[in-house]
Design a protein around this motif. Structure first.
Motif, PDB file in Angstrom:
ATOM      1  N   GLY A  68     -10.732   4.474  -1.566  1.00 15.38           N
ATOM      2  CA  GLY A  68      -9.676   5.189  -2.275  1.00 15.38           C
ATOM      3  C   GLY A  68      -8.574   4.277  -2.768  1.00 15.38           C
ATOM      4  O   GLY A  68      -7.564   4.732  -3.277  1.00 15.38           O
ATOM      5  N   GLY A  69      -8.760   2.980  -2.620  1.00 12.88           N
ATOM      6  CA  GLY A  69      -7.735   2.031  -3.057  1.00 12.88           C
ATOM      7  C   GLY A  69      -7.747   1.876  -4.569  1.00 12.88           C
ATOM      8  O   GLY A  69      -8.795   1.642  -5.167  1.00 12.88           O
ATOM      9  N   ILE A  70      -6.596   2.038  -5.179  1.00 12.34           N
ATOM     10  CA  ILE A  70      -6.424   1.785  -6.617  1.00 12.34           C
ATOM     11  C   ILE A  70      -5.729   0.439  -6.687  1.00 12.34           C
ATOM     12  O   ILE A  70      -4.534   0.331  -6.395  1.00 12.34           O
ATOM     13  CB  ILE A  70      -5.577   2.886  -7.288  1.00 12.34           C
ATOM     14  CG1 ILE A  70      -6.246   4.246  -7.078  1.00 12.34           C
ATOM     15  CG2 ILE A  70      -5.373   2.578  -8.771  1.00 12.34           C
ATOM     16  CD1 ILE A  70      -5.332   5.423  -7.345  1.00 12.34           C
ATOM     17  N   ARG A  71      -6.473  -0.601  -7.020  1.00 15.00           N
ATOM     18  CA  ARG A  71      -5.935  -1.960  -7.005  1.00 15.00           C
ATOM     19  C   ARG A  71      -5.186  -2.271  -8.290  1.00 15.00           C
ATOM     20  O   ARG A  71      -5.588  -1.869  -9.379  1.00 15.00           O
ATOM     21  CB  ARG A  71      -7.053  -2.984  -6.835  1.00 15.00           C
ATOM     22  CG  ARG A  71      -7.709  -2.946  -5.496  1.00 15.00           C
ATOM     23  CD  ARG A  71      -6.839  -3.565  -4.396  1.00 15.00           C
ATOM     24  NE  ARG A  71      -7.319  -3.220  -3.094  1.00 15.00           N
ATOM     25  CZ  ARG A  71      -8.384  -3.762  -2.511  1.00 15.00           C
ATOM     26  NH1 ARG A  71      -9.064  -4.700  -3.112  1.00 15.00           N
ATOM     27  NH2 ARG A  71      -8.751  -3.367  -1.317  1.00 15.00           N
ATOM     28  N   VAL A  72      -4.106  -3.010  -8.113  1.00 12.17           N
ATOM     29  CA  VAL A  72      -3.291  -3.461  -9.235  1.00 12.17           C
ATOM     30  C   VAL A  72      -3.112  -4.963  -9.107  1.00 12.17           C
ATOM     31  O   VAL A  72      -3.374  -5.541  -8.050  1.00 12.17           O
ATOM     32  CB  VAL A  72      -1.914  -2.729  -9.256  1.00 12.17           C
ATOM     33  CG1 VAL A  72      -2.101  -1.221  -9.280  1.00 12.17           C
ATOM     34  CG2 VAL A  72      -1.044  -3.118  -8.078  1.00 12.17           C
TER      35      VAL A  72
ATOM     36  N   ILE B  29       0.846  -1.186   0.000  1.00  9.07           N
ATOM     37  CA  ILE B  29       0.000   0.000   0.000  1.00  9.07           C
ATOM     38  C   ILE B  29       0.885   1.241   0.000  1.00  9.07           C
ATOM     39  O   ILE B  29       1.767   1.379   0.850  1.00  9.07           O
ATOM     40  CB  ILE B  29      -0.947   0.019   1.231  1.00  9.07           C
ATOM     41  CG1 ILE B  29      -1.741  -1.301   1.302  1.00  9.07           C
ATOM     42  CG2 ILE B  29      -1.888   1.206   1.176  1.00  9.07           C
ATOM     43  CD1 ILE B  29      -1.211  -2.277   2.279  1.00  9.07           C
ATOM     44  N   MET B  30       0.625   2.133  -0.967  1.00  4.78           N
ATOM     45  CA  MET B  30       1.409   3.359  -1.091  1.00  4.78           C
ATOM     46  C   MET B  30       0.454   4.544  -1.202  1.00  4.78           C
ATOM     47  O   MET B  30      -0.174   4.744  -2.243  1.00  4.78           O
ATOM     48  CB  MET B  30       2.328   3.276  -2.312  1.00  4.78           C
ATOM     49  CG  MET B  30       3.306   2.119  -2.225  1.00  4.78           C
ATOM     50  SD  MET B  30       4.543   2.055  -3.524  1.00  4.78           S
ATOM     51  CE  MET B  30       3.629   2.394  -4.980  1.00  4.78           C
ATOM     52  N   TYR B  31       0.344   5.309  -0.132  1.00  6.63           N
ATOM     53  CA  TYR B  31      -0.565   6.449  -0.073  1.00  6.63           C
ATOM     54  C   TYR B  31       0.054   7.661  -0.755  1.00  6.63           C
ATOM     55  O   TYR B  31       1.239   7.937  -0.576  1.00  6.63           O
ATOM     56  CB  TYR B  31      -0.877   6.788   1.391  1.00  6.63           C
ATOM     57  CG  TYR B  31      -1.570   5.668   2.125  1.00  6.63           C
ATOM     58  CD1 TYR B  31      -2.948   5.563   2.109  1.00  6.63           C
ATOM     59  CD2 TYR B  31      -0.835   4.711   2.817  1.00  6.63           C
ATOM     60  CE1 TYR B  31      -3.588   4.529   2.779  1.00  6.63           C
ATOM     61  CE2 TYR B  31      -1.463   3.681   3.489  1.00  6.63           C
ATOM     62  CZ  TYR B  31      -2.835   3.588   3.461  1.00  6.63           C
ATOM     63  OH  TYR B  31      -3.463   2.561   4.119  1.00  6.63           O
ATOM     64  N   PHE B  32      -0.775   8.385  -1.535  1.00  7.96           N
ATOM     65  CA  PHE B  32      -0.243   9.578  -2.194  1.00  7.96           C
ATOM     66  C   PHE B  32      -1.208  10.756  -2.240  1.00  7.96           C
ATOM     67  O   PHE B  32      -0.814  11.861  -2.608  1.00  7.96           O
ATOM     68  CB  PHE B  32       0.242   9.251  -3.615  1.00  7.96           C
ATOM     69  CG  PHE B  32      -0.838   8.857  -4.579  1.00  7.96           C
ATOM     70  CD1 PHE B  32      -1.463   9.809  -5.379  1.00  7.96           C
ATOM     71  CD2 PHE B  32      -1.227   7.538  -4.703  1.00  7.96           C
ATOM     72  CE1 PHE B  32      -2.456   9.444  -6.270  1.00  7.96           C
ATOM     73  CE2 PHE B  32      -2.214   7.168  -5.595  1.00  7.96           C
ATOM     74  CZ  PHE B  32      -2.837   8.123  -6.382  1.00  7.96           C
ATOM     75  N   ALA B  33      -2.455  10.583  -1.865  1.00  7.77           N
ATOM     76  CA  ALA B  33      -3.407  11.694  -1.915  1.00  7.77           C
ATOM     77  C   ALA B  33      -4.527  11.465  -0.906  1.00  7.77           C
ATOM     78  O   ALA B  33      -4.737  10.342  -0.427  1.00  7.77           O
ATOM     79  CB  ALA B  33      -3.998  11.827  -3.321  1.00  7.77           C
ATOM     80  N   VAL B  34      -5.256  12.565  -0.598  1.00  6.53           N
ATOM     81  CA  VAL B  34      -6.463  12.503   0.224  1.00  6.53           C
ATOM     82  C   VAL B  34      -7.506  13.352  -0.484  1.00  6.53           C
ATOM     83  O   VAL B  34      -7.225  14.467  -0.922  1.00  6.53           O
ATOM     84  CB  VAL B  34      -6.219  13.043   1.648  1.00  6.53           C
ATOM     85  CG1 VAL B  34      -7.523  13.071   2.436  1.00  6.53           C
ATOM     86  CG2 VAL B  34      -5.179  12.225   2.376  1.00  6.53           C
ATOM     87  N   LYS B  35      -8.707  12.801  -0.630  1.00  9.14           N
ATOM     88  CA  LYS B  35      -9.806  13.556  -1.242  1.00  9.14           C
ATOM     89  C   LYS B  35     -11.074  13.246  -0.474  1.00  9.14           C
ATOM     90  O   LYS B  35     -11.381  12.065  -0.239  1.00  9.14           O
ATOM     91  CB  LYS B  35      -9.966  13.178  -2.712  1.00  9.14           C
ATOM     92  CG  LYS B  35     -11.050  14.006  -3.403  1.00  9.14           C
ATOM     93  CD  LYS B  35     -11.087  13.733  -4.883  1.00  9.14           C
ATOM     94  CE  LYS B  35     -12.200  14.543  -5.525  1.00  9.14           C
ATOM     95  NZ  LYS B  35     -12.349  14.208  -6.937  1.00  9.14           N
ATOM     96  N   SER B  36     -11.786  14.276  -0.088  1.00  5.59           N
ATOM     97  CA  SER B  36     -13.046  14.139   0.665  1.00  5.59           C
ATOM     98  C   SER B  36     -12.854  13.285   1.913  1.00  5.59           C
ATOM     99  O   SER B  36     -13.715  12.476   2.259  1.00  5.59           O
ATOM    100  CB  SER B  36     -14.139  13.533  -0.227  1.00  5.59           C
ATOM    101  OG  SER B  36     -14.329  14.320  -1.380  1.00  5.59           O
ATOM    102  N   GLY B  37     -11.685  13.415   2.542  1.00  8.04           N
ATOM    103  CA  GLY B  37     -11.406  12.666   3.762  1.00  8.04           C
ATOM    104  C   GLY B  37     -11.020  11.219   3.542  1.00  8.04           C
ATOM    105  O   GLY B  37     -10.833  10.469   4.496  1.00  8.04           O
TER     106      GLY B  37
END
Length: 186
Positions: free
Chosen positions: A160-164, A128-136
């Motif tokens: 908010g997870g972008i799965r690969v 898991i690699m976090y890079f942004a926050v939107k609408s909490g």
């Protein structure tokens, strides 16, 4: 007293016998049926079923306006990620499954990295690699531990997870160290 044959006589006799057996087998084989080339062409159905070898497809080009230098490029419209090296050469590209919350186009950096956890959808995830926050909601790349694609989010659930894919997740984890630029484009 019996006369004993010298060993060379035995070897000569056995060799002569073996040659005679091989010669008999060769004559028998020569008298058997032989394959012949057909003068007819394959039927239309046989050629219709034959497919030309697939051409290797070129991977999609890195989107214009995605910046320069070493970076991760995420295209919202294509649902695709590119890993681009410092010489602006794409090293890998792959499709992704976005969550219900998508980051706005712009430039971000990889912040927190987490080896493994349970996603907001209940799926065990890793890399898991976090890079942004939107609408909490935190937006991050990750892959399911079991390699599955995510199920559709339940109605009203914000993810908010972008799965690969699993192999892509490992490559992304290796490439995307803390501080790596993430460029989100339409």
């Amino acid at each position: 007293m019996s006369a004993r044959l010298p060993s060379w006589a035995w070897v000569t006799g056995l060799t002569t016998g073996a040659i005679a057996v091989v010669a008999v087998l060769a004559v028998q084989a020569d008298q058997g049926t032989k394959p012949t080339a057909s003068a007819t062409r394959p039927s239309a159905s046989a050629t219709a079923d034959a497919k030309p070898p697939a051409k290797p497809t070129e991977p999609p080009a890195v989107p214009a306006g995605s910046g320069t230098g070493r970076r991760i490029v995420y295209s919202l419209g294509d649902q695709r990620v590119w890993l681009v090296d410092a010489s602006d050469t794409p090293r890998r590209t792959f499709k992704v499954w976005p969550g219900t919350v998508t980051p706005d186009p712009g430039t971000y950096t990889i912040g927190t990295r987490t080896e493994a956890t349970t996603g907001s959808d209940g799926v065990e995830v890793e890399h898991i690699m976090y890079f942004a926050v939107k609408s909490g909601v935190s937006v991050a790349f990750s892959n399911a531990v079991d390699g599955s694609s995510p199920p559709p989010a339940a109605s009203g659930t914000k993810t908010g997870g972008i799965r690969v894919g699993k192999a892509d997740g490992k490559a992304l984890w290796t490439f995307g160290t803390a501080g790596t630029t993430v460029r989100v484009v339409e």
